[in-house]
Design an enzyme around this catalytic site. Structure first.
Site, PDB file in Angstrom:
ATOM      1  N   GLY A  21       0.819  -1.209   0.000  1.00 12.80           N
ATOM      2  CA  GLY A  21       0.000   0.000   0.000  1.00 12.80           C
ATOM      3  C   GLY A  21       0.847   1.251   0.000  1.00 12.80           C
ATOM      4  O   GLY A  21       0.428   2.288   0.525  1.00 12.80           O
ATOM      5  N   GLY A  25      -1.043   7.908   0.045  1.00  9.31           N
ATOM      6  CA  GLY A  25      -1.472   8.059   1.427  1.00  9.31           C
ATOM      7  C   GLY A  25      -0.396   7.761   2.449  1.00  9.31           C
ATOM      8  O   GLY A  25       0.786   8.083   2.271  1.00  9.31           O
ATOM      9  N   GLY A  27       0.920   4.941   3.354  1.00  6.84           N
ATOM     10  CA  GLY A  27       1.942   4.022   2.882  1.00  6.84           C
ATOM     11  C   GLY A  27       3.036   4.719   2.098  1.00  6.84           C
ATOM     12  O   GLY A  27       4.225   4.380   2.217  1.00  6.84           O
ATOM     13  N   SER A 150      -6.141  -0.657  12.973  1.00  5.45           N
ATOM     14  CA  SER A 150      -7.027   0.507  12.916  1.00  5.45           C
ATOM     15  C   SER A 150      -7.713   0.692  14.254  1.00  5.45           C
ATOM     16  O   SER A 150      -7.915  -0.275  15.008  1.00  5.45           O
ATOM     17  CB  SER A 150      -8.092   0.294  11.825  1.00  5.45           C
ATOM     18  OG  SER A 150      -9.149   1.233  11.936  1.00  5.45           O
ATOM     19  N   TYR A 175     -14.932  -4.635   8.287  1.00 11.10           N
ATOM     20  CA  TYR A 175     -13.640  -3.956   8.325  1.00 11.10           C
ATOM     21  C   TYR A 175     -12.980  -4.145   9.684  1.00 11.10           C
ATOM     22  O   TYR A 175     -11.787  -4.488   9.775  1.00 11.10           O
ATOM     23  CB  TYR A 175     -13.818  -2.471   8.031  1.00 11.10           C
ATOM     24  CG  TYR A 175     -12.531  -1.676   8.083  1.00 11.10           C
ATOM     25  CD1 TYR A 175     -11.557  -1.835   7.103  1.00 11.10           C
ATOM     26  CD2 TYR A 175     -12.288  -0.767   9.114  1.00 11.10           C
ATOM     27  CE1 TYR A 175     -10.365  -1.120   7.150  1.00 11.10           C
ATOM     28  CE2 TYR A 175     -11.109  -0.038   9.171  1.00 11.10           C
ATOM     29  CZ  TYR A 175     -10.154  -0.218   8.183  1.00 11.10           C
ATOM     30  OH  TYR A 175      -8.983   0.501   8.237  1.00 11.10           O
TER      31      TYR A 175
END
Length: 316
Positions: A21, A25, A27, A150, A175
């Site tokens: 990733g 962003g 990453g 997260s 998620y």
């Protein structure tokens, strides 16, 4: 006086770092900071155009950076296997692996190429397969493996009786499950690595809240426009209110990946109000991550689901 949180990344010359990733962003910030410190950074990407743009961004900031692309689609175990074979054929030890890529809250249930619910299959199982396939190189590099979870993992559970959301699908619940599973796997990886003498350490990090592409328009995920939450987060971030930026959201994972005093099993995130922004620092494990038996179940189930390549994760 600049009050924006930051850290010092130690010199990393001679260290190969892999960041999933890393094409945009958080990453991309992680990849850029590692490259700036001298690491040989590998960006496995699904979209070659975004990957090329990321290389340009990094080289514009750091012309001498060592950074290269590989092909990887975490939603396909075949793609993961091809990527990890390529890396093993190259043979270079890996000193840092940051499992950062992910998808978030498709409004309707989507599946991976292998039939798994998209978030569980991509965010969690895809990264389990990456760790499995890269294990010899991680051992050779005495790597730190950082799992980007997260704040959604603060609550929720592993739905053992409906792991793939086939009977009941809720995007945010799925998620959270994917990030809880990722966290439990990361903690168990640290314990198993220590027991088996692999020489690698495993760490958790979370970025807090920042305006990234996770909640942007993603037609391939049946989301035609950015979410209201993404717009609100963007406004707050630009005004410096509560939430972070991509730059600050990258810091916890960078601490986990590079700080000299970090022990295996650590968990880092922002230390500000609600832990959604601010300086990076240690975090208490979320309640869903404190069950060692659940972690062992997630490990065993995940290895079975991916059909591990028998490079170590599936060993007794």
């Amino acid at each position: 006086m600049n009050r924006t949180p930051d850290i010092t990344v130690p010199p990393l010359a001679g260290t190969r770092a892999v960041v999933t990733g890393g094409s945009d962003g958080v990453g991309l910030v992680i990849a850029r900071r590692l490259a700036a410190a001298g690491a040989d950074v590998v960006l496995p990407v699904r979209n070659p155009d975004k990957g090329a743009a990321a290389l340009t961004t990094i080289h514009e900031a750091h012309p001498a950076a060592s950074v290269s692309l590989r092909t990887l689609d975490l939603s396909s175990l075949e793609s993961v296997a091809a990527f990890t074979r390529t890396m093993r054929d190259e043979g270079d030890p890996i000193g840092i692996l940051v499992d950062n890529a992910g998808v978030m809250t498709p409004p309707t249930r989507q599946t991976t190429a292998d039939g798994f619910e998209m978030q569980f299959g991509t965010n969690h199982l895809g990264h389990v397969a990456v760790v499995d396939g890269l294990l010899p190189l991680l051992q050779a590099g005495r790597a730190r493996v950082v799992h980007q979870i997260s704040i959604a993992a603060r609550s929720g559970e592993i739905a053992r009786d409906d792991l793939q959301g086939e009977r009941s699908y809720d995007g945010m619940r799925a998620y959270a499950q994917s990030k809880i599973a990722m966290g439990l796997f990361g903690l168990e990886l640290g314990r198993v690595a220590a027991q088996r003498g692999w020489g690698i350490t495993s760490h958790l990090a979370h970025p807090g809240v920042a305006p990234t592409s996770l909640l942007a328009a993603r037609p391939e995920l049946d989301r035609s426009s950015e979410t209201v939450a993404r717009r609100v987060i963007g406004v707050l971030s630009r005004r410096g209110i509560l939430v972070g930026t991509a730059e600050t959201a990258a810091l916890p994972a960078l601490v986990a990946a590079t700080a000299p005093d970090v022990e295996s099993g650590s968990f880092h995130g922002p230390r500000g109000l609600g832990h959604v922004g601010g300086r990076p620092g240690p975090q208490q494990l979320y309640a869903p991550l404190r069950d060692d038996a659940e972690a062992r179940w997630v490990w065993t189930t995940s290895v079975d689901l991916i059909g591990a390549e028998r490079l170590g994760l599936a060993a007794s």
